[in-house]
Design an enzyme around this catalytic site. Sequence first.
Site, short mmCIF file in Angstrom:
data_model
loop_
_atom_site.label_atom_id
_atom_site.label_comp_id
_atom_site.label_asym_id
_atom_site.label_seq_id
_atom_site.Cartn_x
_atom_site.Cartn_y
_atom_site.Cartn_z
N LYS A 22 72.00 -60.46 -17.13
CA LYS A 22 71.00 -59.38 -17.06
C LYS A 22 69.76 -59.77 -17.85
CE LYS A 22 71.09 -55.78 -19.99
NZ LYS A 22 69.78 -55.54 -20.61
N ASN A 23 69.98 -60.27 -19.06
CA ASN A 23 68.84 -60.53 -19.94
C ASN A 23 68.00 -61.74 -19.52
OD1 ASN A 23 69.57 -58.34 -21.39
ND2 ASN A 23 70.16 -59.43 -23.26
N ARG A 92 63.69 -50.86 -21.83
CA ARG A 92 62.68 -51.50 -22.67
C ARG A 92 62.11 -52.78 -22.04
NH1 ARG A 92 61.08 -52.57 -28.01
NH2 ARG A 92 61.15 -54.76 -28.53
N CYS A 116 67.77 -48.60 -25.05
CA CYS A 116 68.89 -48.14 -25.87
C CYS A 116 68.39 -47.54 -27.18
CB CYS A 116 69.79 -49.32 -26.22
SG CYS A 116 70.88 -49.84 -24.92
N ARG A 121 62.56 -50.36 -32.29
CA ARG A 121 62.20 -51.40 -31.33
C ARG A 121 60.74 -51.37 -30.86
NH1 ARG A 121 67.18 -52.03 -27.21
NH2 ARG A 121 66.53 -54.18 -27.15
N PRO A 122 59.82 -51.59 -31.76
CA PRO A 122 58.41 -51.62 -31.36
C PRO A 122 58.06 -52.87 -30.54
CG PRO A 122 58.63 -52.20 -33.68
CD PRO A 122 60.00 -51.85 -33.19
N VAL A 123 56.84 -52.88 -29.97
CA VAL A 123 56.38 -54.06 -29.21
C VAL A 123 55.12 -54.63 -29.84
CG1 VAL A 123 57.49 -53.47 -27.02
CG2 VAL A 123 55.21 -52.57 -27.52
N ASP A 124 54.95 -54.38 -31.15
CA ASP A 124 53.72 -54.81 -31.83
C ASP A 124 53.48 -56.32 -31.71
OD1 ASP A 124 56.10 -54.66 -33.59
OD2 ASP A 124 54.81 -55.73 -34.99
N GLN A 125 54.56 -57.10 -31.71
CA GLN A 125 54.37 -58.56 -31.66
C GLN A 125 53.83 -59.02 -30.30
OE1 GLN A 125 54.91 -60.72 -34.40
NE2 GLN A 125 54.91 -58.68 -35.31
N ASP A 307 74.38 -58.62 -29.46
CA ASP A 307 74.94 -57.99 -28.25
C ASP A 307 76.46 -58.17 -28.16
OD1 ASP A 307 72.46 -57.12 -27.56
OD2 ASP A 307 72.17 -58.50 -25.89
N ILE A 329 69.89 -57.48 -36.84
CA ILE A 329 68.81 -57.44 -35.83
C ILE A 329 68.29 -56.02 -35.61
CG2 ILE A 329 68.13 -58.09 -33.48
CD1 ILE A 329 68.98 -60.52 -35.10
N ARG A 399 74.32 -50.10 -16.59
CA ARG A 399 73.04 -50.79 -16.80
C ARG A 399 73.25 -52.30 -16.96
NH1 ARG A 399 70.01 -49.19 -21.74
NH2 ARG A 399 68.88 -51.00 -21.01
C1 UD1 Z 1 66.61 -58.63 -26.27
C2 UD1 Z 1 67.79 -58.31 -25.39
C3 UD1 Z 1 68.78 -57.45 -26.15
C4 UD1 Z 1 69.17 -58.12 -27.46
C5 UD1 Z 1 67.93 -58.49 -28.27
C6 UD1 Z 1 68.26 -59.31 -29.51
C7 UD1 Z 1 66.82 -58.32 -23.18
C8 UD1 Z 1 66.44 -57.53 -21.97
N1 UD1 Z 1 67.33 -57.61 -24.21
O1 UD1 Z 1 65.98 -57.39 -26.58
O2 UD1 Z 1 69.94 -57.28 -25.32
O3 UD1 Z 1 69.96 -57.22 -28.22
O4 UD1 Z 1 67.04 -59.28 -27.46
O5 UD1 Z 1 68.94 -60.45 -29.18
O6 UD1 Z 1 66.71 -59.52 -23.21
N2 UD1 Z 1 60.73 -56.26 -32.88
C9 UD1 Z 1 59.60 -55.78 -33.49
N3 UD1 Z 1 58.41 -55.92 -32.86
C10 UD1 Z 1 58.28 -56.51 -31.64
C11 UD1 Z 1 59.45 -56.99 -31.01
C12 UD1 Z 1 60.66 -56.86 -31.66
O7 UD1 Z 1 59.67 -55.22 -34.60
O8 UD1 Z 1 57.16 -56.58 -31.10
C13 UD1 Z 1 62.04 -56.12 -33.55
C14 UD1 Z 1 62.98 -55.19 -32.79
O9 UD1 Z 1 62.77 -53.85 -33.14
C15 UD1 Z 1 64.33 -55.71 -33.21
C16 UD1 Z 1 64.11 -57.21 -33.36
O10 UD1 Z 1 62.70 -57.38 -33.53
O11 UD1 Z 1 64.70 -55.17 -34.45
C17 UD1 Z 1 64.58 -58.06 -32.20
O12 UD1 Z 1 64.02 -57.54 -31.00
P1 UD1 Z 1 63.81 -58.44 -29.71
O13 UD1 Z 1 64.35 -59.79 -29.97
O14 UD1 Z 1 62.41 -58.30 -29.25
O15 UD1 Z 1 64.77 -57.72 -28.67
P2 UD1 Z 1 64.50 -57.37 -27.16
O16 UD1 Z 1 63.71 -58.46 -26.51
O17 UD1 Z 1 64.04 -55.98 -27.03
#
Ligand code: UD1
Length: 422
Positions: A22-23, A92, A116, A121-125, A307, A329, A399
């Site tokens: 899936k990922n 997400r 979830c 889980r922000p997207v700031d990066q 996961d 994480i 899902r």
């Molecule tokens: C992906 C996986 C998810 C897995 C996770 C960690 C998919 C679809 N999902 O989620 O199953 O649990 O990787 O291996 O591939 N963060 C920030 N800012 C950002 C981005 C991330 O603070 O801009 C934080 C998140 O809140 C979290 C951590 O970084 O605490 C890791 O997140 P990230 O690796 O981005 O996870 P996803 O890509 O959402």
Amino acid sequence: MDQFLITGSSRIAGEVTISGAKNAALPLLAAMILAETPTTLHNVPSLQDVRTLIRLIAGMGIDIQKQGDTVTCDTKSIDNFYAPYDLVKTMRASILVLGPLLARFGEAEVSLPGGCAIGSRPVDQHLKAFEAMGAHITVENGYVKAQAPKGGRLIGCNFSFDMITVGGTENVIMAAALAKGTTVLGNCALEPEVVDLANMLVAMGAKISGIGTATMTIEGVERLQGCEYSVVPDRIETGSYLAGALMTRGDVLAKKTNAALLYPVLEKFEAMGATITTGEDWIRAQMTVRPHPVDIRTQPHPGFPTDMQAQLMAICCLADGTSTIIENIFENRYMHVPELNRLGASIQVDGHTAVVKGVEHFTAAPVMATDLRASMSLVMAASAAEGESLIDRIYHIDRGYEDVENKLRALGVNIERINTND
Ligand code: UD1
């Protein structure tokens, strides 16, 4: 809302064929937006999240179809660059369309994601990197509006992520593939799904070096072409079914998978007493003893994957001693703990640390699935428990686990789906 009725206790044994990850499938589907000519993707799992992303992409006017496990996509009829809240809120990973849209068409409007409830889980990066590539980003009314700089193309840059982010790395390499000039990305995620995406981008004509390392260099090209590609096996699905063998003195052979993607998990399974044998595309886990306790810290790849934390915890619940689990994480990824405790486990959580005192067996109980992976730990625990357990909110499982009841039945689990609307 569907529920699972599981009658235990079962010995989990038999063969299971693993689906595409899936990922990996989700970023690969998003990457299809980048191609000017048709793309074909094989080994795509039939999952709710995949259907959601296909609907999202189709909503842009793109011709995208799934037949069996193959998705074909032709972008030439695209007529908007918009990802609405209604679809994005359920997943997400929808944010992954932002990079491709912005890079190829110079603009995008994408709702901020949900997903979830395992943390904020922000997207700031993601947004910070796009800004470093010259994009103008605003967040208004829950939507990210992004505009490429004058000329319509992002500009290559040097950017290092503040933390390791899987989705962030994926979004930014897709954008950099079509940027003007070279992008050097530091502190990249090393997950196999990131590598799979980078490999597909290369098959589309992208110029990427350092794939699978923390620093990737992407020399932007003017256009990308469609390709034919196959999604990597799902390492988390694989680990989830193998975990069932460890909990029930069982014997599971997972086929169409890849042990190389899973070694941080297989090492722990061996430490817990399992005999692991592997071949080119299969893994077998055999368990004849009560599990031994282990200590786990979740880490970005190649550390132990978050996961698999819930499924590992479910095994620890039955261990002949005390295990310690540290979740590094996500800040809220212990929602399955009260549910496992309802099934007779003895787990105490203090902040990021869970202390799991092994008990001899689970006892059946009604429980509630809380997030995608946690749901599977409950299914496995209920299968191991004597008696009937009803698991509510199983839409979480749908899902991320393809054909889950049939795969579990083939492994000897007595499971029934109950549609409460009937
Ligand atoms: C992906 C996986 C998810 C897995 C996770 C960690 C998919 C679809 N999902 O989620 O199953 O649990 O990787 O291996 O591939 N963060 C920030 N800012 C950002 C981005 C991330 O603070 O801009 C934080 C998140 O809140 C979290 C951590 O970084 O605490 C890791 O997140 P990230 O690796 O981005 O996870 P996803 O890509 O959402």
